[in-house]
Design an enzyme around this catalytic site. Structure first.
Site, PDB file in Angstrom:
ATOM      1  N   GLY A  46     -28.701   0.425 -26.894  1.00  0.00           N
ATOM      2  CA  GLY A  46     -30.005   0.434 -26.871  1.00  0.00           C
ATOM      3  C   GLY A  46     -30.408   0.115 -25.312  1.00  0.00           C
ATOM      4  CD  GLN A  51     -32.094  -2.835 -20.751  1.00  0.00           C
ATOM      5  OE1 GLN A  51     -32.405  -2.214 -21.734  1.00  0.00           O
ATOM      6  NE2 GLN A  51     -30.957  -3.264 -20.130  1.00  0.00           N
ATOM      7  CB  CYS A  89     -27.736  -7.087 -22.223  1.00  0.00           C
ATOM      8  SG  CYS A  89     -29.379  -6.484 -21.212  1.00  0.00           S
ATOM      9  CG  LEU A  90     -26.304  -1.160 -21.207  1.00  0.00           C
ATOM     10  CD1 LEU A  90     -27.227   0.295 -21.378  1.00  0.00           C
ATOM     11  CD2 LEU A  90     -24.868  -0.919 -21.099  1.00  0.00           C
ATOM     12  CG  HIS A 131     -30.878  -6.746 -27.092  1.00  0.00           C
ATOM     13  ND1 HIS A 131     -29.920  -7.854 -26.596  1.00  0.00           N
ATOM     14  CD2 HIS A 131     -31.126  -6.243 -26.019  1.00  0.00           C
ATOM     15  CE1 HIS A 131     -29.693  -7.497 -25.403  1.00  0.00           C
ATOM     16  NE2 HIS A 131     -30.314  -6.554 -24.808  1.00  0.00           N
ATOM     17  CD  GLU A 132     -32.384  -2.404 -26.097  1.00  0.00           C
ATOM     18  OE1 GLU A 132     -33.096  -2.502 -25.183  1.00  0.00           O
ATOM     19  OE2 GLU A 132     -31.260  -2.712 -26.511  1.00  0.00           O
ATOM     20  CG  HIS A 135     -34.844  -5.708 -22.743  1.00  0.00           C
ATOM     21  ND1 HIS A 135     -34.313  -6.361 -21.665  1.00  0.00           N
ATOM     22  CD2 HIS A 135     -33.763  -5.419 -23.330  1.00  0.00           C
ATOM     23  CE1 HIS A 135     -33.153  -6.320 -21.696  1.00  0.00           C
ATOM     24  NE2 HIS A 135     -32.487  -5.751 -22.527  1.00  0.00           N
TER      25      HIS A 135
HETATM   26 CO    CO Z   1     -30.584  -5.560 -23.150  1.00  0.00          CO
END
Ligand code: CO
Length: 165
Positions: A46, A51, A89-90, A131-132, A135
């Site tokens: 995701g 991000q 997480c990226l 999670h997304e 953000h």
């Molecule tokens: Co993330």
């Protein structure tokens, strides 16, 4: 194909509240297409617009069982149950931590043309959506980690993956 730079924890944009999308125009579609390319390239599950430095309420989730889904102006309608699993997480490269989250989520969002849809998911799908969503309000999963995965544990997991491959 256009890749955007994925922001990491030192970037202030990750801690800000994103604003709703009001124009479902070519610029939004370009953002979504770029995000899909960026997510694919990074091999993630995701990606949220903040991000990549865009403070708009947009994220995409791409799990094998669902295929890529675009969420614009999402709302969490209902959650229930509990799951306890590893999360990454990226924007926090190389780290993994244990996070408890609801096992079920029901959400609604607009698609890239502004049409509302409703979606429900369990387990990894629910985890990923929540999670997304965090953000978009400037929250990282790191706030919710109750135990970090150690280097030794990660190493053991990578070796197991190599054996299975
Ligand atoms: Co993330």
């Amino acid at each position: 194909m256009a890749l955007r730079k994925i922001m990491t924890t030192e970037e202030p944009c990750l801690y800000k509240i994103s604003r709703p999308v009001t124009k479902f125009d070519r610029r939004l579609h370009k953002l979504l297409d770029d995000m899909a390319d960026t997510l694919d390239d990074a091999n993630g599950a995701g990606l949220a617009a903040p991000q990549v430095g865009i403070l708009r309420r947009v994220f995409i989730v791409d799990l094998d069982e669902t295929g890529p889904i675009e969420f614009i102006n999402p709302e969490i309608l209902e959650t229930s149950g509990e799951q306890d699993d590893m999360e990454g997480c990226l924007s926090v490269p190389g780290k993994w931590g244990m996070v408890k989250r609801p096992n079920y989520v029901r959400a609604r969002a607009q698609d890239r043309y502004g049409e509302w849809f409703e979606i429900e998911g369990e387990e990894l799908t629910a985890r990923c959506i929540l999670h997304e969503y965090d953000h978009l309000d400037g929250h990282l999963y790191t706030e919710k980690v109750y135990r970090w995965i150690s280097e030794e544990e990660l190493q053991a997991m990578y070796e197991k993956e190599d054996e299975e491959a």
